[in-house]
Design an enzyme around this catalytic site. Sequence first.
Site, mmCIF file in Angstrom:
data_model
loop_
_atom_site.group_PDB
_atom_site.id
_atom_site.type_symbol
_atom_site.label_atom_id
_atom_site.label_comp_id
_atom_site.label_asym_id
_atom_site.label_seq_id
_atom_site.Cartn_x
_atom_site.Cartn_y
_atom_site.Cartn_z
ATOM 1 N N ASP A 194 -8.010 -3.620 2.926
ATOM 2 C CA ASP A 194 -7.525 -4.754 2.131
ATOM 3 C C ASP A 194 -6.974 -5.869 3.023
ATOM 4 O OD1 ASP A 194 -8.164 -3.292 -0.044
ATOM 5 O OD2 ASP A 194 -6.113 -2.750 -0.581
ATOM 6 N N HIS A 214 0.193 -1.665 13.579
ATOM 7 C CA HIS A 214 0.582 -1.735 12.173
ATOM 8 C C HIS A 214 0.801 -0.383 11.521
ATOM 9 C CE1 HIS A 214 1.094 -5.836 11.385
ATOM 10 N NE2 HIS A 214 -0.158 -6.215 11.458
ATOM 11 N N GLU A 267 -11.069 -1.818 -7.432
ATOM 12 C CA GLU A 267 -9.746 -1.257 -7.141
ATOM 13 C C GLU A 267 -8.934 -1.289 -8.431
ATOM 14 O OE1 GLU A 267 -7.447 -2.453 -3.782
ATOM 15 O OE2 GLU A 267 -9.072 -2.134 -2.343
HETATM 16 C C1 FAD Z 1 -0.720 -4.913 5.388
HETATM 17 C C2 FAD Z 1 -1.525 -3.675 5.658
HETATM 18 C C3 FAD Z 1 -2.557 -3.355 4.791
HETATM 19 C C4 FAD Z 1 -3.323 -2.199 5.023
HETATM 20 N N1 FAD Z 1 -4.353 -1.933 4.177
HETATM 21 C C5 FAD Z 1 -5.137 -0.861 4.403
HETATM 22 C C6 FAD Z 1 -6.255 -0.601 3.573
HETATM 23 O O1 FAD Z 1 -6.537 -1.330 2.630
HETATM 24 N N2 FAD Z 1 -7.016 0.488 3.854
HETATM 25 C C7 FAD Z 1 -6.757 1.305 4.915
HETATM 26 O O2 FAD Z 1 -7.518 2.244 5.134
HETATM 27 N N3 FAD Z 1 -5.685 1.092 5.701
HETATM 28 C C8 FAD Z 1 -4.881 0.038 5.472
HETATM 29 N N4 FAD Z 1 -3.798 -0.191 6.281
HETATM 30 C C9 FAD Z 1 -3.431 0.825 7.269
HETATM 31 C C10 FAD Z 1 -4.146 0.620 8.598
HETATM 32 O O3 FAD Z 1 -5.524 0.883 8.466
HETATM 33 C C11 FAD Z 1 -3.602 1.586 9.671
HETATM 34 O O4 FAD Z 1 -2.216 1.513 9.765
HETATM 35 C C12 FAD Z 1 -4.237 1.272 11.034
HETATM 36 O O5 FAD Z 1 -3.971 2.324 11.923
HETATM 37 C C13 FAD Z 1 -3.637 0.008 11.597
HETATM 38 O O6 FAD Z 1 -4.468 -0.492 12.608
HETATM 39 P P1 FAD Z 1 -3.809 -0.997 13.961
HETATM 40 O O7 FAD Z 1 -4.882 -1.715 14.683
HETATM 41 O O8 FAD Z 1 -2.548 -1.716 13.705
HETATM 42 O O9 FAD Z 1 -3.548 0.428 14.644
HETATM 43 P P2 FAD Z 1 -2.236 0.971 15.396
HETATM 44 O O10 FAD Z 1 -1.121 1.069 14.435
HETATM 45 O O11 FAD Z 1 -1.994 0.178 16.615
HETATM 46 O O12 FAD Z 1 -2.735 2.442 15.793
HETATM 47 C C14 FAD Z 1 -2.884 3.464 14.826
HETATM 48 C C15 FAD Z 1 -3.282 4.770 15.523
HETATM 49 O O13 FAD Z 1 -4.588 4.635 16.053
HETATM 50 C C16 FAD Z 1 -4.558 4.816 17.468
HETATM 51 N N5 FAD Z 1 -5.458 3.817 18.041
HETATM 52 C C17 FAD Z 1 -5.331 2.468 17.988
HETATM 53 N N6 FAD Z 1 -6.375 1.888 18.612
HETATM 54 C C18 FAD Z 1 -7.148 2.895 19.073
HETATM 55 C C19 FAD Z 1 -8.367 2.958 19.803
HETATM 56 N N7 FAD Z 1 -9.002 1.859 20.197
HETATM 57 N N8 FAD Z 1 -8.885 4.174 20.103
HETATM 58 C C20 FAD Z 1 -8.278 5.298 19.701
HETATM 59 N N9 FAD Z 1 -7.124 5.307 19.020
HETATM 60 C C21 FAD Z 1 -6.571 4.122 18.700
HETATM 61 C C22 FAD Z 1 -3.120 4.597 17.891
HETATM 62 O O14 FAD Z 1 -2.799 5.280 19.082
HETATM 63 C C23 FAD Z 1 -2.360 5.136 16.694
HETATM 64 O O15 FAD Z 1 -2.265 6.533 16.792
HETATM 65 C C24 FAD Z 1 -3.020 -1.333 6.107
HETATM 66 C C25 FAD Z 1 -1.963 -1.657 6.968
HETATM 67 C C26 FAD Z 1 -1.241 -2.823 6.757
HETATM 68 C C27 FAD Z 1 -0.117 -3.146 7.693
#
Ligand code: FAD
Length: 462
Positions: A101, A40, A212
């Site tokens: 969130d 994401h 918030e």
């Molecule tokens: C609808 C929506 C709402 C959101 N709301 C919030 C919010 O309220 N607060 C907030 O803080 N963020 C929020 N986010 C952002 C979110 O926290 C980050 O984009 C987060 O990285 C997404 O998690 P993911 O599992 O999809 O990670 P990915 O996008 O898959 O990875 C993100 C990064 O982390 C690395 N990574 C992933 N897994 C691991 C692991 N196990 N070990 C080491 N590195 C790893 C990846 O290589 C990449 O560099 C939101 C995102 C979305 C889409």
Amino acid sequence: MDISTLSNFTMQLKILAIVKHIWQMGPGSDLTVAARGHGHSLQGQSQAHGGIVINMKSLQGLKMQFHIGNLPYVDVSGGELWINILREGLKHGLAPKSWTDYLHLTVGGTLSNAGISGQAFRHGPQISNVHQLEVVTGKGEVVTCSEKQNSDLFHGVLGGLGQFGIITRARISLEPAPEMVKWIRVLYTDFATFTRDQEELTSGESTFDYVEGFVIINRTGLLNNWRSSFNPQDPVQARKFKSDGRTLFCLELAKYFNRDETAVVNREIHSSLSQLNHIPSTLFVSEVPYIEFLDRVHISEIKLRSKGLWEVPHPWLNLLVPRSKIQTFAQQVFGNILTDTSNGPILIYPVNKSKWDNRTSVVTPDEDVFYLVAFLSSAVPSSTGNDGLDHILIQNKRILEFCEIARLGVKQYLPHYSTQGEWKAHFGSRWEVFVRRKSSYDPLAILAPGQRIFQKAVPYSQ
Ligand SMILES: Cc1cc2nc3c(=O)[nH]c(=O)nc-3n(C[C@H](O)[C@H](O)[C@H](O)COP(=O)(O)OP(=O)(O)OC[C@H]3O[C@@H](n4cnc5c(N)ncnc54)[C@H](O)[C@@H]3O)c2cc1C
């Protein structure tokens, strides 16, 4: 290469074997590895061009282990979704303290950033609520780390943008889960009054468990109602208020409670609200189960998906703005650069630095209180075929340029840069520690190349 079909235990060993193998190939190989959580992040951060992408959700099946006692916690896989931890935790009457969130994100993905939501003023971000991690470093070693054990790696990985290791397991702090939530919104027309109330509510002992807020400028369209699961109990009051095109600031609060405490909680809320300076006719109150409150964005996701409005470009911009500069920021950005919020919500709320650990890798402004300001835009195709993406990107650029020129000391959250010079500026005095940690734990720059901080085989510059 997608290795997601392997069984869970094998997956953990495979992650280790893959990284170890690439490490042993030495600097001659240009192979890199990205852990992909839920994918994401918005700028390809979980991708590895020409390299290996590990689907961390394949680790999800690893059993969560709940430890119940005075200081409860749960051991989960790095690929676990927060929503699953919530669902399982509720069976034990427990839940994590700090959230994002949106809960359909992985533990490893949010811990690599910070994990910020309306509970952060009290508990700190998610990275302040982790006791222990199991990590596969860029040298192909499995290391257990915590405050006391391998603490440099522990702090480095938290907010470390995936640069120092792949999180395969995490121990997350828990608290008793409430049954219900009073979900409250009130409106302001004056920004200074709005932020004064927010700061009052987030300093010291607060009645509320979540604080918030968001900005509403010439509001129209479904995207602004992405939290439309909010269902005020008092529609008569809601109808009475007319915004007349003014910019409005909405304070959003939540109070957790169990059903047998309703009367006491109502009195406490009434007393706290009476000390606020919102527009009196704009008190909207809703009462929902705890899980429904926490999973609110997913409810909106389902609605947006059904209208084809979810799978669109999201040129989001997230900033951390020092408290002393928030009025200047608002005056220019909400009063001048942005003329409406119809592309999506703008969240704004303060957090306290005392709840953040400055040994972690995450970079925050140099003040005790700073604001998260999140411009959560969606570029939606219109009837003319134009999705407005360029327009949003230009607006983002103008906001960043203003912050730079006015020297507001703003830091990007979920940062995205193209050059190492920009990363160096982002980290400021913390760059040296970041580089030192990289050379200790991933000296060949094998991990998380999609963040574009280090390039394999290119020496780091101090
Ligand atoms: C609808 C929506 C709402 C959101 N709301 C919030 C919010 O309220 N607060 C907030 O803080 N963020 C929020 N986010 C952002 C979110 O926290 C980050 O984009 C987060 O990285 C997404 O998690 P993911 O599992 O999809 O990670 P990915 O996008 O898959 O990875 C993100 C990064 O982390 C690395 N990574 C992933 N897994 C691991 C692991 N196990 N070990 C080491 N590195 C790893 C990846 O290589 C990449 O560099 C939101 C995102 C979305 C889409």
